[in-house]
Scaffold this active site. Structure first.
Site, PDB file in Angstrom:
ATOM      1  N   GLN A  22      -0.752   8.473   2.927  1.00 45.64           N
ATOM      2  CA  GLN A  22      -1.480   7.833   3.959  1.00 45.64           C
ATOM      3  C   GLN A  22      -0.537   8.135   5.237  1.00 45.64           C
ATOM      4  OE1 GLN A  22      -2.410   3.997   1.411  1.00 45.64           O
ATOM      5  NE2 GLN A  22      -3.306   4.226   3.720  1.00 45.64           N
ATOM      6  N   ASP A  35      -4.101   8.137  -0.623  1.00 44.32           N
ATOM      7  CA  ASP A  35      -3.664   8.226  -1.740  1.00 44.32           C
ATOM      8  C   ASP A  35      -3.980   6.710  -2.815  1.00 44.32           C
ATOM      9  OD1 ASP A  35      -1.443   7.120  -0.854  1.00 44.32           O
ATOM     10  OD2 ASP A  35       0.035   8.559  -1.618  1.00 44.32           O
TER      11      ASP A  35
HETATM   12  O1  LIG Z   1       2.521   4.367   2.900  1.00 46.19           O
HETATM   13  C1  LIG Z   1       1.902   4.102   2.118  1.00 46.19           C
HETATM   14  C2  LIG Z   1       0.870   3.170   1.849  1.00 46.19           C
HETATM   15  O2  LIG Z   1       0.571   2.266   3.006  1.00 46.19           O
HETATM   16  C3  LIG Z   1       2.428   4.944   0.965  1.00 46.19           C
HETATM   17  O3  LIG Z   1       1.689   4.616  -0.247  1.00 46.19           O
HETATM   18  C4  LIG Z   1       2.023   6.423   0.854  1.00 46.19           C
HETATM   19  O4  LIG Z   1       0.396   6.662   1.017  1.00 46.19           O
HETATM   20  C5  LIG Z   1       2.769   7.426   0.148  1.00 46.19           C
HETATM   21  O5  LIG Z   1       2.331   7.466  -0.897  1.00 46.19           O
HETATM   22  P1  LIG Z   1       3.057   7.993  -2.059  1.00 46.19           P
HETATM   23  O6  LIG Z   1       3.448   9.515  -1.675  1.00 46.19           O
HETATM   24  O7  LIG Z   1       4.303   7.480  -2.479  1.00 46.19           O
HETATM   25  O8  LIG Z   1       2.129   8.027  -3.195  1.00 46.19           O
END
Ligand SMILES: O=C(CO)[C@@H](O)[C@H](O)COP(=O)(O)O
Ligand SMILES: Nc1ncnc2c1ncn2[C@@H]1O[C@H](COP(=O)(O)OP(=O)(O)O)[C@@H](O)[C@H]1O
Length: 482
Positions: free
Chosen positions: A84, A242
């Site tokens: 995100q 995600d």
């Molecule tokens: O910033 C957030 C949610 O707000 C994170 O959860 C990102 O979406 C990154 O996700 P991963 O790479 O750790 O899955």
């Protein structure tokens, strides 16, 4: 392996550390093929940022799909879930103007503070946008770029999120979805639309933004892409962030809490009520359907604990219980609690403290930060004894699982399906193809099934010690002293 019954669909997880692709039988949920390719995260010019090249995400997608062999070429639909918030800036030819600023880049903390104040404070943001922005949010990153690299901002002809960028390269259309849009800070959850006033404040024309698709709409079809092993004309679903994809992948019902242990730690639940938390702990995201996804996120989870294990020269499972050490593993600054300038803190060492206890203290610190937000994330619909669904790469580890059990006092369920973001994207693709609700598709695939672990007595002593150090060290953690 059984012969697939139904049409094949592809689900993609383009996350911080890698791209994962799954080819899934839409009828049964059976994973027919999988691929994975790594990403590089750099520090930017000053070394203190978090940046990745979007072109590398595209190459990683091609490589991950390539590993799926002939199956990817038979897919009838595809969908992309992505990390995100990342700010992807494209020039008039659709090429990245500069590397993307990632969700865990905290350089926009000063711009965040200013924006929160300008719009009337945290409560005003929560009411209008659904979230008080953290420096993770795209709006703060765009404000940082305008101020710090005005030439790059001027050269920008389109602004995208990571999943939008990949989806657009598949279809040729600039689209996004309400789930991922809700993490920008310029999509207001109260009106479910882009907020013209906020965009004006940060000097971003809405013409540079993608169209927000409704749940169930198609983003388009795969155009002719010789470097990608996908059939021309395959359907492309909206894709999403995600965390929203993982919620779909679990077929989540309101009130079921999820704890995700990856590069980020996240805790969330689906809710029928639009969240608006003025404390800023809970981000009021939309989910990828028509509901909401209140979520809290930490910047320091598996990577931070792995780093501490490496510093101690220990395997990640080599923890020992006992002792009084407290380790707040805020190596990248922190978002929950809101301490963007913090660094890691170790307290409570004694002569008899062992390296294994220090490693356990790092797990405790990471899990504690997430659990402090759990009660705020859950609303009145949530059953207090509902099991925590433990997902993400860390869910494979016993040390993570046992730490969550000990500090939460809740039952824990670990879905056997490992790639829930990619599975959620696959369910979205299958839903589009078959005209079904993607969450119902995931439930039909039984993705959430897996071993359950009974609750254990909550370790109140450790929780109290952690809370005490966090509050006593407040001034240190708020400052920029490394
Ligand atoms: O910033 C957030 C949610 O707000 C994170 O959860 C990102 O979406 C990154 O996700 P991963 O790479 O750790 O899955
Ligand atoms: N067997 C394992 N036990 C514990 N942790 C693991 C295991 N395998 C991978 N991990 C952790 O999973 C993390 C990656 O998780 P993942 O959810 O794929 O991250 P992201 O989606 O943020 O890229 C790694 O940082 C690693 O620490």
């Amino acid at each position: 392996m059984p012969v697939p019954e139904g049409p094949l669909v592809v689900g993609v997880d383009s996350s911080t550390q890698s791209t994962k692709a799954l080819v899934v039988d839409a009828a049964t949920g059976q994973i027919v093929a999988r691929g994975q390719a790594p990403h590089t995260v750099g520090g930017g010019a000053g070394g203190d940022g978090k940046e990745s090249d979007p072109e590398q995400w595209w190459r990683a997608l091609a490589e991950a799909l390539g590993q799926c062999g002939a199956h990817a070429r038979q897919a009838a639909a595809i969908s992309v879930g992505g990390q995100q918030h990342g700010l992807v800036t494209l020039d008039a030819a659709g090429r990245p103007v500069r590397p993307a600023l990632l969700w865990n880049d905290v350089r926009s903390a000063p711009q965040r503070d200013r924006l929160v104040e300008e719009l009337g404070g945290p409560a005003a943001w929560a009411e209008r946008v659904g979230s008080v922005p953290a420096p993770a949010f795209t709006v703060t990153k765009w404000a940082w770029l305008k101020e710090t690299e005005p030439e790059a901002a001027r050269a920008t002809a389109a602004v995208r999120l990571p999943h939008d960028y990949l989806t657009e390269r598949l279809t040729g259309q600039g689209t996004t979805d309400r789930g991922d849009a809700s993490g920008t800070g310029w999509w207001a959850s109260a009106s479910e639309s882009y907020d013209g006033d906020i965009l004006e404040r940060v000097g971003l024309s809405p013409d540079l933004l993608p169209r927000v698709l409704r749940h169930g709409e198609a983003a388009g079809t795969v155009r002719h892409l010789p470097d990608l092993p996908l059939p021309d004309g395959a359907l492309v679903a909206t894709g999403t962030g995600d965390n929203m994809a993982a919620a779909l992948g679990l077929g989540l019902r309101p009130g079921q809490p999820v704890l995700s242990l990856g590069t980020s730690g996240t805790v969330y639940a689906v809710s029928a009520r639009r969240p608006a938390d003025p404390t800023g702990v809970v981000a009021g995201f939309a989910d990828a359907r028509d509901a909401w996804l209140p979520l809290a996120c930490t910047l320091n989870c598996t990577l931070a604990v792995d780093r501490i294990a490496a510093l101690l020269g220990r395997e990640r499972e080599a923890v020992e219980q006992g002792g009084s050490a407290v380790l707040l593993p805020f190596l990248d600054g922190e978002r929950t609690p809101d301490l963007p300038l913090a660094s890691g803190l170790l307290y409570g060492l004694r002569h008899d403290t062992t390296p294994g206890q220090l490693l356990q203290a790092a797990y405790d610190g990471a899990v504690f930060a997430l659990l402090t937000a759990l009660d705020r994330v859950l609303d009145a619909d949530a059953a207090p004894d509902a099991p925590l669904l433990l997902i993400g790469g860390g869910a494979k580890g016993a040390a993570w699982r046992e730490t969550v059990r000990r500090l939460s006092g809740r039952p824990v369920q670990v879905p056997r399906a490992e790639e829930l973001v990619a599975l959620g994207a696959a369910a979205q693709a299958a839903g589009l193809l078959l005209g079904e609700d993607p969450a119902a598709v995931a439930r039909r695939w039984k993705t959430a099934e897996g071993p359950s672990y009974e609750p254990v007595k909550r370790d109140e002593v450790a929780l109290e010690r952690l809370g005490g150090v966090l509050s006593d060290a407040d001034a240190l953690l708020r400052g920029s002293t490394p």
